[in-house]
Design an enzyme around this catalytic site. Structure first.
Site, mmCIF file in Angstrom:
data_model
loop_
_atom_site.group_PDB
_atom_site.id
_atom_site.type_symbol
_atom_site.label_atom_id
_atom_site.label_comp_id
_atom_site.label_asym_id
_atom_site.label_seq_id
_atom_site.Cartn_x
_atom_site.Cartn_y
_atom_site.Cartn_z
ATOM 1 N N GLN A 1 -8.129 -6.534 29.908
ATOM 2 C CA GLN A 1 -8.578 -7.402 30.996
ATOM 3 C C GLN A 1 -7.505 -8.415 31.358
ATOM 4 O O GLN A 1 -7.200 -8.631 32.539
ATOM 5 C CB GLN A 1 -9.866 -8.110 30.586
ATOM 6 C CG GLN A 1 -10.304 -9.211 31.532
ATOM 7 C CD GLN A 1 -11.567 -9.901 31.063
ATOM 8 O OE1 GLN A 1 -12.654 -9.390 31.230
ATOM 9 N NE2 GLN A 1 -11.435 -11.063 30.441
ATOM 10 N N SER B 1 -19.270 -12.542 21.835
ATOM 11 C CA SER B 1 -20.670 -12.840 22.129
ATOM 12 C C SER B 1 -21.579 -11.718 21.647
ATOM 13 O O SER B 1 -22.746 -11.945 21.304
ATOM 14 C CB SER B 1 -20.857 -13.063 23.633
ATOM 15 O OG SER B 1 -20.078 -14.163 24.072
ATOM 16 N N HIS C 1 -14.299 -19.102 22.772
ATOM 17 C CA HIS C 1 -14.325 -19.801 24.070
ATOM 18 C C HIS C 1 -13.862 -21.250 23.913
ATOM 19 O O HIS C 1 -13.172 -21.787 24.780
ATOM 20 C CB HIS C 1 -15.742 -19.790 24.653
ATOM 21 C CG HIS C 1 -16.275 -18.427 24.957
ATOM 22 N ND1 HIS C 1 -17.233 -17.828 24.197
ATOM 23 C CD2 HIS C 1 -15.973 -17.549 25.953
ATOM 24 C CE1 HIS C 1 -17.518 -16.642 24.697
ATOM 25 N NE2 HIS C 1 -16.761 -16.439 25.760
#
Length: 286
Positions: A159, A192, A36
């Site tokens: 995605q 994550s 991120h």
């Protein structure tokens, strides 16, 4: 600054947009890591202002998935964002995003549904409705923030491809920036969900990147038959702790299936390790 209300975020951003300052959006579900952080750094380089959303989106989880267990570390996420020059962390509640008391289904809410040809494979094959939930929340974030650019990691390549398709088809005036996968020194793609793994599990999970790197190596040596390239993975799958969900090779832009690979082909893999679903991918050409 931490903002949890849509109207407050719009009020905060409005003066910057009036001054023609560029806005970058980094959509996340929190539990932030160096992957991120690479998106944040890319946004900082390209935009005057950066918004990071932290929202665990309930409508992209299936009934037997890990929504309730998904790591939520807002305080740490906020500290990381503040330390790296993020202007706003937007962390709304589900009620703020979808309305108080709403039943979160497409019987009650308007959903954005990407083409079936993009969602009937890879993660979409086992996670029915997942990408409807992803496109719906991303479209809502685009409408709320109205960024000039939005940044997504290539680890979630399906995605990213679907979001680019949505933006093109719906004439959304936002540039989508895909950022390279960030890996641990071992080769494991940062996620994550890696927090769920034991050290032994992380070691087992290295099989994903090993399989992908081997496929790319074989392609570079001149092997283009996709079925043969996929078969090279079986020598790595001799660990009972690793359950293969899929291994496929599709076009990096259209997710179309072909018999022979080319430089724009991408290998996609998903496995379960210690019950944790992990995904990874690699483009075969430079």
């Amino acid at each position: 600054m931490l903002i949890k209300k849509i109207n407050e975020l719009r009020e905060y951003i409005s003066p910057y947009k009036s001054n023609n300052e560029s806005i970058g959006l980094v959509p996340t579900m929190g539990a932030l890591h160096n992957g991120h952080l690479s998106l944040i750094k890319a946004a900082k380089e390209k935009c005057d202002r950066v918004v990071v959303s932290v929202f665990v989106n309930p409508i992209q989880f299936g009934p037997n998935e890990d929504y309730n267990k998904y790591p939520r570390t807002l305080d740490a996420d906020y500290e990381l964002c503040s330390a790296n020059g993020v202007d706003v962390v937007f962390s709304p509640s589900p009620a703020e995003m979808y309305g108080e008391g709403n039943i979160l289904s497409n019987d009650n809410l308007t959903y954005v549904c990407p083409p079936f040809s993009y969602t009937d494979k890879l993660c979409g094959k086992s996670r029915i409705g997942h990408f409807d939930g992803v496109c719906t929340v991303v479209n809502k974030l685009f409408n709320i923030v109205q960024p000039d650019l939005a940044f997504f990691g290539e680890k979630d390549a399906q995605q990213l491809i679907i979001i680019k398709k949505m933006v093109k088809d719906l004439n959304i005036p936002i540039e989508i920036i895909g950022c390279p996968i960030v890996r641990e020194d071992t080769g494991l793609a940062l996620s994550s969900r890696n927090k769920y793994l034991t050290e032994s599990g992380k070691n087992d999970a290295l099989v994903l990147s090993k399989i992908l790197q081997n496929i790319r190596k074989c392609y570079k040596q001149g092997i283009t038959d996709i079925e043969y390239l996929k078969e090279t993975a079986f020598s790595f799958l001799n660990n009972n702790n690793v359950e293969l969900e899929y291994l496929e090779i599709y076009d990096s832009d259209s997710l179309e299936c072909t018999k022979f690979a080319n430089d724009n082909s991408r290998a996609f893999i998903a496995c379960r390790v210690e019950g944790v679903r992990l995904i990874d991918n690699i483009k075969l050409g430079d």
